[in-house]
Design an enzyme around this catalytic site. Structure first.
Site, PDB file in Angstrom:
ATOM      1  N   GLY A   4      73.882  98.463  51.126  1.00 32.05           N
ATOM      2  CA  GLY A   4      73.215  98.373  52.425  1.00 32.05           C
ATOM      3  C   GLY A   4      73.569  97.159  53.248  1.00 32.05           C
ATOM      4  O   GLY A   4      72.795  96.764  54.125  1.00 32.05           O
ATOM      5  N   THR A  56      76.135  96.719  55.503  1.00 38.05           N
ATOM      6  CA  THR A  56      76.410  97.116  56.888  1.00 38.05           C
ATOM      7  C   THR A  56      75.150  97.652  57.561  1.00 38.05           C
ATOM      8  O   THR A  56      74.945  97.459  58.765  1.00 38.05           O
ATOM      9  CB  THR A  56      77.529  98.170  56.925  1.00 38.05           C
ATOM     10  OG1 THR A  56      78.665  97.672  56.215  1.00 38.05           O
ATOM     11  CG2 THR A  56      77.937  98.479  58.355  1.00 38.05           C
ATOM     12  N   HIS A 112      80.657 117.095  18.444  1.00 38.08           N
ATOM     13  CA  HIS A 112      80.868 115.784  19.062  1.00 38.08           C
ATOM     14  C   HIS A 112      79.617 115.356  19.836  1.00 38.08           C
ATOM     15  O   HIS A 112      79.112 114.233  19.655  1.00 38.08           O
ATOM     16  CB  HIS A 112      82.076 115.849  20.001  1.00 38.08           C
ATOM     17  CG  HIS A 112      82.429 114.543  20.644  1.00 38.08           C
ATOM     18  ND1 HIS A 112      83.463 113.756  20.206  1.00 38.08           N
ATOM     19  CD2 HIS A 112      81.875 113.872  21.690  1.00 38.08           C
ATOM     20  CE1 HIS A 112      83.537 112.662  20.949  1.00 38.08           C
ATOM     21  NE2 HIS A 112      82.587 112.715  21.871  1.00 38.08           N
ATOM     22  N   GLU A 113      79.105 116.237  20.680  1.00 37.86           N
ATOM     23  CA  GLU A 113      77.917 115.897  21.474  1.00 37.86           C
ATOM     24  C   GLU A 113      76.674 115.793  20.599  1.00 37.86           C
ATOM     25  O   GLU A 113      75.792 114.959  20.846  1.00 37.86           O
ATOM     26  CB  GLU A 113      77.702 116.937  22.582  1.00 37.86           C
ATOM     27  CG  GLU A 113      78.858 117.076  23.562  1.00 37.86           C
ATOM     28  CD  GLU A 113      79.205 115.768  24.238  1.00 37.86           C
ATOM     29  OE1 GLU A 113      78.309 114.902  24.371  1.00 37.86           O
ATOM     30  OE2 GLU A 113      80.365 115.591  24.626  1.00 37.86           O
TER      31      GLU A 113
END
Length: 654
Positions: free
Chosen positions: A238, A240, A456-457
């Site tokens: 924020g 700008t 894997h997960e």
């Protein structure tokens, strides 16, 4: 009654170009022969027929190419020639001629036909003439010079930044400032009320605005107006937007320009534009100058200057330093600047007296995110029961720009589903979309690959569930999103400081996916690339950045100033480099072994979780709770009480 002001048309240089082109066309049309008259086209066969019927009074061959035929008065009365009596360009009927014209083709053959017609007793005249257009000859002679001048003007306009400045002003205004002026005649609607969060930054900025509005309040006590304020922060926080709010609130002339607008291919242009900018601001003082992305010209001098030549960027910076605090700068002109690379700025630019204040614009916390959501939810047609507090909790680490993107994406998702209002699930799907990427349900994955992804997960989920400091995992999916084939989604705790054991737990959880592959299949795959990248970065920060490693001790090799980026020498010896590499490897391998041991103890739960994942493709916190049981380190893990059941949380892709 007041007379209405007549808006006179502004002068445009293209008018001159149009007038010149019109004159040239007129000279080419009227400067030579009588081709402006109404002359009908014919061909040589019809001409021979007219000639044999004694309708031809005169034949005029022009420039050995074009024959113009004038008819007799008796021939004009015939119906076959009525077309030649139409009006010419000036409204007169073509009675006198010429009436027809055509291309002669072979000139010698055409001349023989005319002589034969004379020998046969046909009474008519013929002649051969040459017609020159002197004006066109002169123009053609100067055409190369005109083209060169035109190209030169075009290039100068492009290099000077367009058509500003009026006719002839483009080349002479190349050293003028390109800053946009916002004053009482310009409608700037952004105010501090529309800037949610950023309370500390707004307080300091508002003080500067108040100083310009009520200078006596501060000068009566001996205070002086600040020379400048530098807004520093991550992209999208924020900076700008704060400057826009200053433009809307200050009620004084506000000059806005980008740092790159000072840089030009011509030597001395940048410094000239700086001088012109401050000259305009001083004439309208009190005034504010805002330079966005100031690192384009404010980078530290003496770096990357291997050629030894004159650096245009450095000249521009030197002029900026002089204008901000030098002789003759006692004027009410405040310079605001914004950058996310404050570490590379020149020290002379950062000193007190130039940028007196450095305002750090940080990522919003929970309360600030709630206020930002309220601002961006105003234009949306959302449901009345939407919980803004819940949305703020789902977006840790999001900047103001990210939250604006979430709200916009949620509206697009609701419209895609033909909803009349934006609901809670639309926002959750938007967070899902932004962080994880677009869902790819039709991506072709083999059953073996899908099983590997599931374990894997499931490995990530199981390891993180049994680690005290790992972020609580609330959703796991094997549906491909973006560049990932599966994802584990967390709701990380917002911490101000991090301890060693917290980082180690996160490393262990990230290695849970590869550990599960090794345990179940006795093989590992390339699916852990992003995990390895993350843990290597974290382990390196433990050893060489934060001084948390016993072998290295209380040392850091991180340079916050950025001045060692271009150094040819490392800040440590080869022996230390070897120790750093060994310690990083030891940390990662120790946590990998820890993840493997944890999964061996809970192998049945890992398998059960992976099977559930293969069946449903997406599992939530209630599935984790039912299979893995209560999390050992949390007081309340009932998903029905926690309110996180079937909820999509912020993701960390695996």
């Amino acid at each position: 009654m007041e007379e209405k002001k007549v808006n006179k048309p502004k002068f445009n240089p293209y008018w001159i170009y149009g007038i010149v082109i019109t004159i040239l066309l007129g000279m080419s049309m009227f400067g030579g022969d009588n081709n402006w008259q109404s002359i009908s086209k014919t061909n040589i066969s019809d001409f021979e027929r007219f000639l044999n019927q004694e309708d031809v009074a005169e034949v005029l061959v022009i420039n050995q190419k074009l024959a113009r035929v004038t008819l007799t008065q008796n021939a004009l009365e015939k119906s076959v020639h009525k077309v030649v009596k139409k009006e010419n360009l000036i409204g007169q009927k073509n009675i006198q001629g010429p009436h027809y014209e055509f291309e002669v083709g072979n000139l010698e053959l055409f001349q023989k036909k005319l002589e034969q017609a004379k020998d046969n007793g046909i009474n008519f005249k013929y002649d051969f003439i040459s017609v020159e257009n002197k004006w066109m000859d002169v123009i053609l002679g100067f055409l190369p010079i005109i083209i060169i001048i035109g190209i030169w003007i075009f290039l100068m306009r492009r290099m000077s930044g367009g058509a500003g400045g009026g006719a002839g002003g483009q080349i002479f205004n190349i050293g003028k400032s390109k800053a946009k002026l916002f004053d009482q005649n310009t409608d700037v609607k952004t105010t501090f009320k529309e800037v949610a969060g950023l309370e500390g930054a707004k307080e300091e900025i508002q003080e500067i605005v108040d100083f310009l509005k009520n200078p006596k309040k501060y000068t009566i006590l001996g205070g002086k107006i600040p020379k400048g304020a530098l807004l520093v922060g991550l992209p999208g926080t924020g900076k700008t937007l704060l400057a826009k709010a200053v433009a809307g609130e200050a009620k004084v002339p506000f000059f806005s320009i980008s740092g790159s607008d000072f840089v030009e291919m011509f030597v001395g242009v940048g410094a000239s534009r700086v001088r012109d900018l401050f000259k305009q601001a001083k004439e309208k003082s009190p005034a504010i100058i805002f330079i966005d992305e100031i690192d384009a010209i404010g980078r530290a001098r003496g770096k990357n200057n291997f050629t030894g030549s004159n650096d245009e960027r450095e000249n521009t910076l030197n002029q900026l330093l002089t204008e901000m605090d030098g002789f003759g700068t006692d004027t009410n002109v405040i310079v605001l600047a914004a950058t996310n690379r404050a570490d590379v700025l020149d020290k002379a630019l950062m000193r007190a007296g130039r940028f007196d204040r450095q305002i750090y614009v940080d990522l919003p916390d929970l309360n600030e995110r709630r206020e930002i959501f309220k601002v961006h939810l105003k234009p949306l047609k959302s449901i009345k029961t939407l919980d803004v507090e819940f949305l703020a909790k789902q977006t840790p680490g999001f900047s103001g720009a990210d939250i604006a993107n979430v709200c916009n994406e949620a509206a697009l998702i609701a419209a895609r589903k033909n909803k009349k209002s934006v609901g809670k699930q639309d926002f959750l799907d938007a967070v899902d979309r932004i962080v994880g990427g677009l869902e790819k349900k039709h991506k072709i994955i083999t059953p073996r690959e899908k099983k590997t992804i599931a374990y894997h997960e499931a490995g990530h989920a199981t390891v993180s569930w049994f680690l005290e400091h790992a972020a609580p995992l609330v959703k796991v999916t094997i549906v491909p999103r973006g560049q990932s084939l599966g994802a584990a989604w967390y709701l990380p705790e917002e911490r101000m400081i991090v301890r060693t054991e917290q980082i180690l737990d996160e490393i262990c959880a990230a290695l849970g996916g590869r550990a599960a592959e090794k345990l179940i299949f006795n093989q590992i795959s390339t699916g852990a690339l992003s995990d390895l990248e993350k843990v290597t970065r974290q382990a390196r920060s433990i050893v060489s950045v934060y001084g948390l490693n016993d072998a290295i001790g209380n040392l850091t090799y991180y340079d916050s100033t950025g001045q060692s980026e271009n150094s040819f020498n490392k800040p440590y010896s080869e022996k230390t480099a070897q120790i750093i590499d060994e310690e990083i490897s030891n940390i990662i391998e120790t946590q990998y072994k820890r993840a493997c041991d944890l999964l061996k103890k809970n192998k049945s739960k890992l398998t059960q979780l992976a099977e559930r994942l293969l069946e449903k493709e997406v599992i939530f916190k209630d599935d984790l709770f039912n299979i893995l049981g209560k999390r050992p380190f949390d007081e309340d893990q009932n998903p029905e009480k926690s309110g996180d059941n079937q909820e999509i949380e912020v993701a960390v892709k695996s």
